[in-house]
Design a protein around this motif. Structure first.
Motif, PDB file in Angstrom:
ATOM      1  N   ASN A  19      29.490  29.348  31.040  1.00  0.00           N
ATOM      2  CA  ASN A  19      29.120  29.194  29.634  1.00  0.00           C
ATOM      3  C   ASN A  19      29.930  30.055  28.690  1.00  0.00           C
ATOM      4  O   ASN A  19      29.687  30.067  27.498  1.00  0.00           O
ATOM      5  CB  ASN A  19      27.633  29.491  29.449  1.00  0.00           C
ATOM      6  N   PRO A  59      28.766  24.980  16.092  1.00  0.00           N
ATOM      7  CA  PRO A  59      28.653  24.353  17.423  1.00  0.00           C
ATOM      8  C   PRO A  59      27.351  23.589  17.559  1.00  0.00           C
ATOM      9  O   PRO A  59      26.353  23.932  16.912  1.00  0.00           O
ATOM     10  CB  PRO A  59      28.693  25.543  18.380  1.00  0.00           C
ATOM     11  N   THR A  63      24.487  20.805  23.221  1.00  0.00           N
ATOM     12  CA  THR A  63      25.540  20.785  24.255  1.00  0.00           C
ATOM     13  C   THR A  63      26.044  22.195  24.596  1.00  0.00           C
ATOM     14  O   THR A  63      26.453  22.443  25.732  1.00  0.00           O
ATOM     15  CB  THR A  63      26.735  19.912  23.819  1.00  0.00           C
ATOM     16  N   THR A  64      26.006  23.103  23.627  1.00  0.00           N
ATOM     17  CA  THR A  64      26.544  24.441  23.921  1.00  0.00           C
ATOM     18  C   THR A  64      25.634  25.238  24.866  1.00  0.00           C
ATOM     19  O   THR A  64      25.995  26.306  25.327  1.00  0.00           O
ATOM     20  CB  THR A  64      26.811  25.247  22.632  1.00  0.00           C
ATOM     21  N   VAL A  69      30.689  24.398  28.117  1.00  0.00           N
ATOM     22  CA  VAL A  69      30.863  23.938  26.742  1.00  0.00           C
ATOM     23  C   VAL A  69      31.070  25.089  25.753  1.00  0.00           C
ATOM     24  O   VAL A  69      31.939  25.005  24.876  1.00  0.00           O
ATOM     25  CB  VAL A  69      29.685  23.055  26.271  1.00  0.00           C
ATOM     26  N   SER A  70      30.311  26.170  25.863  1.00  0.00           N
ATOM     27  CA  SER A  70      30.323  27.134  24.762  1.00  0.00           C
ATOM     28  C   SER A  70      31.632  27.917  24.640  1.00  0.00           C
ATOM     29  O   SER A  70      31.878  28.543  23.623  1.00  0.00           O
ATOM     30  CB  SER A  70      29.142  28.088  24.877  1.00  0.00           C
ATOM     31  N   SER A  71      32.463  27.868  25.661  1.00  0.00           N
ATOM     32  CA  SER A  71      33.783  28.510  25.559  1.00  0.00           C
ATOM     33  C   SER A  71      34.825  27.544  26.137  1.00  0.00           C
ATOM     34  O   SER A  71      34.520  26.786  27.059  1.00  0.00           O
ATOM     35  CB  SER A  71      33.768  29.806  26.361  1.00  0.00           C
ATOM     36  N   TYR A 159      28.155  14.728  26.744  1.00  0.00           N
ATOM     37  CA  TYR A 159      28.403  15.790  27.728  1.00  0.00           C
ATOM     38  C   TYR A 159      28.796  15.174  29.086  1.00  0.00           C
ATOM     39  O   TYR A 159      29.765  15.593  29.726  1.00  0.00           O
ATOM     40  CB  TYR A 159      27.154  16.662  27.863  1.00  0.00           C
ATOM     41  N   TRP A 200      36.201  18.250  25.252  1.00  0.00           N
ATOM     42  CA  TRP A 200      35.515  19.557  25.146  1.00  0.00           C
ATOM     43  C   TRP A 200      35.276  19.867  23.668  1.00  0.00           C
ATOM     44  O   TRP A 200      34.176  20.271  23.277  1.00  0.00           O
ATOM     45  CB  TRP A 200      36.340  20.693  25.808  1.00  0.00           C
ATOM     46  N   CYS A 203      32.561  17.661  22.361  1.00  0.00           N
ATOM     47  CA  CYS A 203      31.278  18.029  22.955  1.00  0.00           C
ATOM     48  C   CYS A 203      30.743  19.326  22.345  1.00  0.00           C
ATOM     49  O   CYS A 203      29.546  19.486  22.126  1.00  0.00           O
ATOM     50  CB  CYS A 203      31.498  18.191  24.457  1.00  0.00           C
ATOM     51  N   TYR A 204      31.637  20.239  22.024  1.00  0.00           N
ATOM     52  CA  TYR A 204      31.244  21.526  21.441  1.00  0.00           C
ATOM     53  C   TYR A 204      30.758  21.354  20.008  1.00  0.00           C
ATOM     54  O   TYR A 204      29.776  21.953  19.597  1.00  0.00           O
ATOM     55  CB  TYR A 204      32.462  22.458  21.465  1.00  0.00           C
ATOM     56  N   ARG A 205      31.468  20.495  19.253  1.00  0.00           N
ATOM     57  CA  ARG A 205      31.252  20.479  17.806  1.00  0.00           C
ATOM     58  C   ARG A 205      30.509  19.244  17.279  1.00  0.00           C
ATOM     59  O   ARG A 205      29.605  19.376  16.471  1.00  0.00           O
ATOM     60  CB  ARG A 205      32.640  20.622  17.133  1.00  0.00           C
TER      61      ARG A 205
END
Ligand code: MLC
Length: 317
Positions: A19, A59, A63-64, A69-71, A159, A200, A203-205
């Motif tokens: 994460n 974000p 999904t984060t 996803v978060s990084s 995702y 990615w 999915c993040y944003r």
């Protein structure tokens, strides 16, 4: 540290890696560790904000929370590992002068069939899922739906789509297991590495609204593409059977190019109607789809048009 503590510490560390920076300053087990920094992640966000000029500031809250996803570090690590393995593996095939396999061993044949069948079914599930979710959340148009942060079913589908792009690295492994370097082209490697980064980012944003369109269309195309590869694996190397069952490969490539044209259309729409999708994403989609269209145009000419031209020239001579 007791063994239970050690186990918890390890699990948390794995979670922290998957994460990225979200977990960096958390207490790991009973032992507070020095916060890990994520300089690569920070650099990627800087690049995306200032060079690609996509707005990564809000974000997605759903999904984060999910792994990878978060990084950007996990996806970039997968890509680096993928490229390294492909480079070393193909260099080994070349240096040991291994010829492409004429007949695949049974285990490899089964692996290829199961892989293609799995991706064909998964793509069908996602294509239908995106359409159903779009209707469920009341999307009124093909393009130009407003992005809402929380649409759990849509967010989860995006995702799943992003993770499936990482699983598709297996395609290259299949080519290399079969020592088929002809297929491991720049187009193939460019497509597999960049598509996972693009998804990615999405999915993040923005894992919703008009993202559904490209994901649904691409999943639909992938149903046909993995069905084609499935047939190819069943048919084997027999040229006569290939001509009989795989004649439609040309039309499949045309459909893929039409797909990229539709993404270019969507991108132009997003650029002129920025109220629906965060600024910069339309531009990114435009440049990316044009690059894929160019690669596939080149592939089409090389694979389907050149041989005929050569024949004509020979006849004329
Ligand atoms: C018709 C295409 C779908 C595939 O073109 P190819 O040149 O790869 O086709 P081909 O006729 O040689 O394919 C048959 C060969 O593939 C082998 N094969 C079977 N399963 C496979 C798999 N999962 N991945 C890769 N190869 C596989 C068969 O055993 C057979 O080998 P043998 O010939 O030895 O018997 C084309 O339109 C295309 O996509 N070309 C780009 C190549 C590519 O990398 N595509 C996938 C990612 S791009 C993508 O995914 C774009 C998108 O999103 O739409």
């Amino acid at each position: 540290m007791s063994s239970a503590d050690r186990m918890e510490w390890t699990m948390n560390l794995i979670h922290a890696f998957l994460n990225g920076s979200n977990f960096q300053s958390e207490e790991i087990g009973a032992h507070r560790v020095k916060p890990l920094r994520d300089p690569v992640g920070e650099l990627v966000f800087e690049l995306l904000e200032n060079v690609v000029r996509v707005d990564m500031k809000s974000p997605n809250p759903i999904t984060t929370q999910l792994p990878m996803v978060s990084s950007p570090v996990p996806v970039l690590s997968c890509i680096c590992l993928y490229l390294l393995v492909v480079r070393l593996w193909s260099a080994h095939i070349r240096s040991s002068r291994q010829e492409p396999r004429k007949e695949d061993p049974l285990a490899l044949r089964c692996l290829v069939i199961v892989h293609n069948l799995f991706l064909c079914i998964l793509s069908l599930f996602m294509a239908v899922g995106f359409i159903v979710a779009a209707r469920f959340y009341g999307y009124k148009r093909i393009w130009g739906n407003e992005y809402v942060e929380r649409e759990p079913a849509m967010n989860l589908l995006v995702y799943a789509f992003y993770i499936s792009k990482l699983y598709e690295f297996m395609d290259t492994a299949i080519m290399l297991f079969r020592r088929n370097l002809r297929q491991a082209t720049y187009l193939h490697l460019y497509h597999h590495t960049t598509i996972s980064i693009i998804w990615w980012i999405i999915c993040y944003r923005v894992p919703g609204a008009d993202a559904y369109f490209s994901a649904a269309v691409n999943s639909g195309i992938h149903v046909a593409m993995y069905f084609y590869y499935l047939l190819a694996a069943i048919v084997g190397g027999d040229e006569k059977r290939k001509r009989k069952y795989l004649f439609w490969g040309k039309y499949l490539t045309m459909m893929q190019m039409l797909q990229f044209l539709s993404f270019i259309g969507q991108a132009i729409y997003a650029i002129y109607r920025p109220e629906f999708y965060p600024k910069g994403f339309g531009r990114m989609l435009f440049v990316y789809s044009c690059s894929l269209l160019a690669f596939f145009g080149n592939f089409f000419v090389k694979k389907y048009r050149r041989p005929r031209q050569t024949k004509t020239v020979t006849k004329e001579e």
